[in-house]
Scaffold this active site. Structure first.
Site, PDB file in Angstrom:
ATOM      1  N   SER A  38      32.521   8.178   6.586  1.00 25.40           N
ATOM      2  CA  SER A  38      31.143   8.650   6.439  1.00 25.40           C
ATOM      3  C   SER A  38      30.170   7.458   6.412  1.00 25.40           C
ATOM      4  CB  SER A  38      31.034   9.518   5.178  1.00 25.40           C
ATOM      5  OG  SER A  38      29.880  10.328   5.230  1.00 25.40           O
ATOM      6  N   ASP A 150      32.315  14.937   9.172  1.00 25.12           N
ATOM      7  CA  ASP A 150      32.474  13.975   8.073  1.00 25.12           C
ATOM      8  C   ASP A 150      33.918  13.750   7.615  1.00 25.12           C
ATOM      9  OD1 ASP A 150      32.160  12.498   5.708  1.00 25.12           O
ATOM     10  OD2 ASP A 150      30.311  13.533   5.204  1.00 25.12           O
TER      11      ASP A 150
END
Length: 253
Positions: A38, A150
């Site tokens: 991320s 993500d």
């Protein structure tokens, strides 16, 4: 001795990792392998490409996320993730893991299978975008016919990819479980956010012991994932905490 660095997700709280990089630079520590997911994937990739902490901080503070030209049309998300591709091309003109100065491993989540995907070779920019595509806010990224978002959904702290290859591991974690009282939960979204925090923490807390130095400032729990105006404060918090923890490394030399 090979030293590894693992960087968690955290949205704008990932700017704390840049504070960690400043402290690492000041201590003269050479990183031999870096992992991230991320926001941590973005920081890790820029550092692996040889950019200084100053340049990386400048990237985070000056890159506009919520500008009108980035909004998605007829896609599952508010912000069209692929529209950040040109921003990253300025920093990664060769778009290749193999062209980095430091070996890099980043993770993303396969949407359909629900599995974690490891990227460490080949095309670089799209895996970075995939790893940092926060669900519901940023649109998924397609790579070779597979859609990803993500990496923190499954693994918010990919330290395991350093064990066995590095002799010493430094971990920088930006999502501490916040302190709270039951009286503070007045709205449904607060309960949902607390559930997300607890789930995230229980997925990763056993990994903290894999680090020889673990950097996590509890003060970061006061900030939200998209507290964009607090980037400088978050950076300072990360730097202060890292500087304190890295004294343990210098003491062992």
């Amino acid at each position: 001795m090979k030293i590894g660095l693992a960087l968690s997700g955290g949205g704008i709280k990932g700017v704390a990792h840049i504070g960690t990089l400043k402290a690492i630079t000041e201590q003269g520590i050479k990183i031999d392998h870096i992992t991230g997911t991320s926001a941590g994937a973005i920081v890790a990739a820029l550092y692996a490409a040889g950019y200084s902490w100053e340049v990386i901080l400048d990237f985070f503070t000056k890159t506009s996320i919520f500008s009108l030209n980035r909004f998605a049309l007829r896609k599952p998300g508010f912000i069209d993730t692929i529209k950040f591709e040109n921003d990253l091309k300025l920093y990664f003109p060769e778009d290749s893991f193999e062209k980095l100065n430091i070996p890099l491993t980043i993770t993303a989540t396969e949407i359909e299978s629900g599995n974690s995907k490891v990227f460490n070779s080949g095309q670089l920019i799209c895996p970075i975008l995939a790893s940092s595509a926060f669900p519901g806010v940023f649109t998924p990224i397609e790579i070779d016919g597979v859609f990803y978002f993500d990496g923190g959904v499954i693994d918010d702290f990919p330290v395991e990819y350093l064990t066995g290859t590095c002799d010493y591991i430094i971990g920088s974690y930006a999502n501490p479980l916040s302190e709270m009282s039951i009286d503070s939960l007045k709205y449904s979204y607060q309960v949902l956010n607390r559930a997300y925090e607890i789930n995230l923490h229980h997925h990763v807390h056993n990994k903290f012991n894999n680090c020889d130095i673990f950097i996590c400032a509890q003060e970061l729990s006061q900030y939200g994932t998209f507290s964009m105006r607090s980037a400088k404060k978050i950076f300072d918090i990360g730097y202060k905490e890292a500087k304190k923890e890295l004294l343990k490394y210098t003491a062992q030399e």
